[in-house]
Design a protein around this motif. Sequence first.
Motif, mmCIF file in Angstrom:
data_model
loop_
_atom_site.group_PDB
_atom_site.id
_atom_site.type_symbol
_atom_site.label_atom_id
_atom_site.label_comp_id
_atom_site.label_asym_id
_atom_site.label_seq_id
_atom_site.Cartn_x
_atom_site.Cartn_y
_atom_site.Cartn_z
ATOM 1 N N GLU A 43 -20.408 -4.978 -2.095
ATOM 2 C CA GLU A 43 -19.722 -4.790 -1.153
ATOM 3 C C GLU A 43 -18.061 -4.854 -0.647
ATOM 4 O O GLU A 43 -17.931 -4.223 0.157
ATOM 5 N N LEU A 44 -17.564 -5.856 -1.977
ATOM 6 C CA LEU A 44 -16.162 -6.512 -1.587
ATOM 7 C C LEU A 44 -15.702 -5.740 -2.752
ATOM 8 O O LEU A 44 -15.624 -5.485 -4.235
ATOM 9 N N GLU A 45 -14.408 -5.466 -2.444
ATOM 10 C CA GLU A 45 -13.499 -4.279 -3.056
ATOM 11 C C GLU A 45 -11.786 -5.157 -3.455
ATOM 12 O O GLU A 45 -11.444 -5.505 -2.569
ATOM 13 N N LEU A 46 -12.320 -5.888 -4.894
ATOM 14 C CA LEU A 46 -10.673 -5.977 -5.056
ATOM 15 C C LEU A 46 -9.548 -5.215 -4.522
ATOM 16 O O LEU A 46 -9.215 -4.603 -5.825
ATOM 17 N N VAL A 47 -8.609 -5.034 -4.000
ATOM 18 C CA VAL A 47 -7.894 -3.807 -3.785
ATOM 19 C C VAL A 47 -6.353 -4.617 -4.114
ATOM 20 O O VAL A 47 -5.528 -3.963 -4.675
ATOM 21 N N ALA A 48 -6.485 -6.734 -3.967
ATOM 22 C CA ALA A 48 -4.606 -6.389 -4.585
ATOM 23 C C ALA A 48 -4.531 -7.810 -4.949
ATOM 24 O O ALA A 48 -5.849 -8.433 -4.398
ATOM 25 N N ASP A 51 -1.821 -8.847 -14.312
ATOM 26 C CA ASP A 51 -1.934 -7.546 -14.825
ATOM 27 C C ASP A 51 -3.479 -6.752 -15.112
ATOM 28 O O ASP A 51 -3.997 -7.632 -15.806
ATOM 29 N N GLY A 52 -3.994 -5.811 -14.579
ATOM 30 C CA GLY A 52 -5.150 -5.588 -14.326
ATOM 31 C C GLY A 52 -6.364 -6.448 -13.923
ATOM 32 O O GLY A 52 -7.435 -5.573 -13.134
ATOM 33 N N LEU A 53 -5.852 -7.402 -12.156
ATOM 34 C CA LEU A 53 -7.140 -7.676 -11.801
ATOM 35 C C LEU A 53 -7.018 -7.050 -10.988
ATOM 36 O O LEU A 53 -8.277 -7.323 -10.362
ATOM 37 N N ALA A 54 -6.112 -6.060 -10.144
ATOM 38 C CA ALA A 54 -6.344 -5.502 -8.992
ATOM 39 C C ALA A 54 -5.173 -3.957 -9.171
ATOM 40 O O ALA A 54 -4.338 -3.954 -10.174
ATOM 41 N N PRO A 55 -5.871 -3.123 -8.285
ATOM 42 C CA PRO A 55 -5.271 -1.807 -8.446
ATOM 43 C C PRO A 55 -3.705 -1.955 -8.361
ATOM 44 O O PRO A 55 -3.125 -1.561 -9.272
ATOM 45 N N LEU A 56 -3.837 -3.252 -6.492
ATOM 46 C CA LEU A 56 -2.217 -3.484 -6.981
ATOM 47 C C LEU A 56 -1.981 -5.195 -7.199
ATOM 48 O O LEU A 56 -2.999 -5.079 -6.687
#
Length: 355
Positions: free
Chosen positions: A27-32, A41-46
């Motif tokens: 339920e948790l999404e890393l967005v940045a 780099d690559g850890l999150a979309p932003l």
Amino acid sequence: MSRKVALIGATGSIGRQAVEIVEAHPELELVAAASGSTPVDGLAPLTQVGGDLTELLERAEPNVVLNAVVGFAGLPVTLWALERGVDLALANKESLVAAGALALAARERGGGRLLPVDSEHSAAFQLQEGRERDSIHSLVLTASGGPFRGRTCDELADVTPEEALAHPTWSMGPKITIDSATLANKGLELIEAHFLFGLPYRQIEVVVHPTSVVHALVRFRDGASLAHLGYPDMRVPISYALTYPNRAATPVPPLDLTSGLTLEFEAPDLDTFPLLRLAREAGERGGTYPCAYNAANEVAVAAFLDGRLAFLAIADVVEETLAAVGGEAAADLAELVESDVEARRLAGDRLKVSA
Ligand SMILES: NC(=O)c1ccc[n+]([C@@H]2O[C@H](COP(=O)([O-])OP(=O)(O)OC[C@H]3O[C@@H](n4cnc5c(N)ncnc54)[C@H](OP(=O)(O)O)[C@@H]3O)[C@@H](O)[C@H]2O)c1
């Protein structure tokens, strides 16, 4: 429903544990994700390294910001989340200590939640939830006492950064580990608790508890006290803040009460570790004294870690800086930043004298 998480300070001790928690919860999404200088780099979309991290937050549109930056550098992230009413999971205690009044005003305007990640404050938050303020007699924050508990000033005169970095119960970044050895960390936490919970300083006590199993305790007016216990593992308060109010599962085992838990408490030694006393004084004086306390401490700790300052001189630099600043309250962020810069300059001058 998915919660979009922005993780600022993703490469540090808290940041890495937060990535683990996010990965374990669908339920948790890393967005940045952002850091000061280490690649992300690559850890999150932003992602972003250094610079104005609020630009990243604007683009990411998170539901919750975990501020795991170390030091005053975390302030823009704290204010961004509070001002917009985005939930703030706060590990970066320095921002709340330095800018307490401005941060609370921003929260008032934004209307979002301020969820503490510091283990003691997470515990205190849980203990006070749903209670009437009037029913609280006092809050007790526990301190491990750090690696030098029980030592005298003479025994601390020559300690090295390596010795100070060997914390007995917590594995953390270098700055907070030194703060734990000097008790400045508990001083910062005392001021943090004052702003988080709106309690006057006389109602917040610090006791040394070497095994770090009891994180906080609240005494109520009817004579009852509630304590929060758990193994010292930051994944618990990180998970609590990110999944609030659901209290999601973590890999941390439940407390085993029959395996020889030691619950001892003692008063802190304020003569050998004056930074705790100085924090209380700075907090009680109010205005920008806490900001100056934090700034001078950051300057002194960096110098100690560089081998340019003796361990005991960290407190001297902070004490002398506090004696030299004006301490007037800051009307806005620009004035607060001025106070921070001035305290750093004064602390830098003290370093030259100490060198
Ligand atoms: N560690 C713990 O167990 C613990 C417990 C309670 C509270 N806290 C608090 O949590 C905060 C982080 O502690 P930590 O132990 O995780 O520190 P840390 O291991 O030193 O990590 C600090 C993080 O902040 C980033 N950073 C440093 N300067 C920055 C800047 N100017 N802009 C953006 N990011 C910057 C670092 O990026 P780089 O990798 O690029 O340097 C790193 O990701 C502190 O306020 C501390 O008091 C920590």
